[in-house]
Design a protein around this motif. Structure first.
Motif, short mmCIF file in Angstrom:
data_model
loop_
_atom_site.label_atom_id
_atom_site.label_comp_id
_atom_site.label_asym_id
_atom_site.label_seq_id
_atom_site.Cartn_x
_atom_site.Cartn_y
_atom_site.Cartn_z
N TYR A 28 -9.46 -8.98 -35.73
CA TYR A 28 -9.35 -10.33 -36.28
C TYR A 28 -9.37 -11.43 -35.22
O TYR A 28 -9.24 -12.61 -35.55
CB TYR A 28 -8.14 -10.46 -37.22
CG TYR A 28 -8.33 -9.66 -38.50
CD1 TYR A 28 -9.18 -10.10 -39.51
CD2 TYR A 28 -7.69 -8.44 -38.68
CE1 TYR A 28 -9.38 -9.36 -40.66
CE2 TYR A 28 -7.89 -7.68 -39.83
CZ TYR A 28 -8.74 -8.15 -40.82
OH TYR A 28 -8.93 -7.40 -41.96
N HIS A 101 -10.92 -2.16 -41.77
CA HIS A 101 -10.71 -3.57 -41.39
C HIS A 101 -11.89 -4.13 -40.60
O HIS A 101 -12.11 -5.34 -40.59
CB HIS A 101 -9.41 -3.72 -40.59
CG HIS A 101 -8.19 -3.73 -41.45
ND1 HIS A 101 -7.81 -4.83 -42.20
CD2 HIS A 101 -7.28 -2.77 -41.72
CE1 HIS A 101 -6.70 -4.56 -42.87
NE2 HIS A 101 -6.36 -3.31 -42.61
N GLU A 105 -13.14 -7.74 -41.75
CA GLU A 105 -13.27 -8.89 -40.86
C GLU A 105 -14.71 -9.39 -40.85
O GLU A 105 -14.97 -10.61 -40.88
CB GLU A 105 -12.84 -8.53 -39.43
CG GLU A 105 -12.89 -9.72 -38.50
CD GLU A 105 -12.46 -9.43 -37.07
OE1 GLU A 105 -12.21 -10.40 -36.32
OE2 GLU A 105 -12.40 -8.24 -36.69
N ALA A 141 -5.02 -7.33 -45.61
CA ALA A 141 -5.63 -8.57 -45.13
C ALA A 141 -5.13 -9.78 -45.92
O ALA A 141 -4.88 -10.85 -45.33
CB ALA A 141 -7.15 -8.46 -45.22
N TYR A 146 -5.43 -13.23 -43.90
CA TYR A 146 -6.85 -13.21 -43.53
C TYR A 146 -7.76 -13.39 -44.74
O TYR A 146 -8.95 -13.62 -44.59
CB TYR A 146 -7.20 -11.90 -42.83
CG TYR A 146 -6.43 -11.66 -41.55
CD1 TYR A 146 -6.44 -12.61 -40.53
CD2 TYR A 146 -5.71 -10.50 -41.36
CE1 TYR A 146 -5.74 -12.40 -39.35
CE2 TYR A 146 -5.00 -10.27 -40.17
CZ TYR A 146 -5.02 -11.23 -39.18
OH TYR A 146 -4.32 -11.01 -38.02
#
Length: 432
Positions: A28, A101, A105, A141, A146
């Motif tokens: 991230y 992830h 992302e 997330a 995020y």
């Protein structure tokens, strides 16, 4: 040529799929960087890097993003094609299982670039462990800020939905995927209009492959020059090559584009002990096959194309001399006949008759005209079906007859498959 583990560099970490592990490996960081850039700047960066779609066709990713009309007042959608289901292809599933992830992302960065507030990951429904892992990663997330409203205080909002398909190979075709996502039967749409103009819910839509999207954060994090330092000029960067079949150490090998099968086989321990390479696929079962004469073909889009095939999904299926090429092609053709959606006549009728003729040949009941008939039907399908499934069904037949016509003829000359154990004993010492 050395391997370049980027996406796969910590697949062997304990609990590699968790947010904590991902953050420990710069997870991230690229998102924070991207959100400080203008959306068009993100698109330009991906364009300059030369990232090409990793789903098969190799279309430039940044260019695809730039096709989305801006200021049109319509919602924009990002759809990730995770419906990986072609025989031999196995790169996106391991990626999502090991590091979900990395995909999440990438989705956020790509959606920000095309000014989308809704994104979807369309996953093959049978792979329930991957579905659960993706859902858990998306939940993590959201909890970490995020996803959702005001991501990292930037004012940017994004909702991400993981959608499980119902197990149709045809839904890997981007417009069939969009129909399925809308709740209709998965069948390819007539184009134009293209998804960039009228895609999901008739709004501008980008459809990208899992690996394409997962490759975006490393580009943002490390820069264009770093990405272009790998691969070739027209096919820059790293990618996942999946080696399967008669190879000592099958698995995922992440390497620069342009590596050769000869080099990859060195990493994989070569063809299984006591045997030699007979034929192989450079990009999954839908791509024209190669033989041992193609060991030094650069495995990038231009190199494979110049040699008469397609890089496709980089699914390198390795077959040694014990394999009957007719039987292998029959198995693939049965798959394509089963998975044809039936919308267009060349594919619906053609794949059915290809299976009938191949079965007869494989059992020793054919004749020389059957080989010509296979070529004739394949020619009636290739380039004439509604979508690329027809091309995928015809390619193995056209290429296998090109390289192994004698083996096709041997089936009816010997009243059966010469690779059948009983026939092999019967014809021991008889020239093929």
């Amino acid at each position: 040529m050395p391997l370049t583990p980027v996406l796969s560099r910590y697949w062997d970490d304990p609990e590699s799929w968790t947010l904590d592990t991902y953050r420990r490996h710069d997870g991230y960081d690229a998102l924070a960087t991207a959100l400080q850039m203008a959306p068009d700047e993100v698109i330009s960066t991906v364009k300059d890097a030369g990232l090409r779609g990793r789903g098969g066709a190799g279309f430039p990713t940044g260019m695809k993003w730039s096709f989305i009309p801006q200021g049109d007042g319509k919602p924009h959608y990002l759809v990730v094609n995770a419906d990986e289901s072609e025989p031999g292809t196995c790169k996106d599933i391991p990626l999502m299982l090991a590091t979900p992830h990395a995909l999440v992302e990438g989705v956020i960065i790509a959606a920000y670039a095309i000014r989308s507030s809704h994104a979807f990951i369309y996953l093959r429904g049978e792979v329930v462990p991957v579905l659960r892992r993706l859902q858990a990663a998306v939940a993590e997330a959201y909890a970490a800020g995020y996803l959702g409203k005001n991501i990292l205080g930037s004012g940017y909002d994004l909702e991400l939905i993981v959608h499980a398909g119902a197990g149709a190979y045809i839904c890997g075709e981007e417009t069939a995927l969009l129909d399925s996502l809308e709740g209709r039967r998965g069948q390819p749409r007539l184009r134009p209009p293209f998804p960039a103009v009228a895609g999901l819910y008739a709004c501008p839509t980008v459809v990208n492959n899992v690996e394409s999207i997962a490759s975006v954060p490393p580009i943002i994090r490390n820069g264009v020059e770093w990405f272009r330092s790998m691969g070739s000029e027209k096919s820059p960067g790293f990618t996942l090559y999946s080696l399967s079949g008669h190879v000592t150490k099958p698995g995922q090998y992440e390497a620069p584009l342009g590596i050769t099968l000869r080099e990859l086989l060195e990493y994989a321990g070569g063809v299984r002990a006591g045997h030699k390479l007979k034929f192989w696929t450079p990009g999954g079962s839908s791509t024209p096959m190669f033989t041992d004469a193609h060991l030094d073909v650069p495995l990038d889009y231009e190199g494979v194309g110049a040699a008469g095939s397609m890089l496709g999904t980089k699914a390198l299926q390795i077959f040694d001399e014990t394999t009957c090429v007719v039987r292998a092609v029959l198995r693939w053709t049965e798959f394509y006949a089963h998975e044809s959606c039936g919308k267009c006549t060349p594919c619906r009728e053609g794949t059915y008759w290809l299976v009938q003729i191949l079965r007869r040949l494989e059992q020793g009941g054919g004749n020389e005209t059957d080989v010509e008939k296979l070529l004739d039907i394949s020619d009636s399908i290739f380039g004439k079906s509604f979508c690329a499934l027809g091309d995928g069904a015809a390619s193995p037949i056209l290429s296998s007859i090109k390289y192994f016509r004698d083996e096709y003829l041997a089936h009816f000359e010997r009243d059966g498959c010469p690779f059948d154990p009983q026939l092999a004993t019967l014809f021991a010492g008889v020239p093929a």
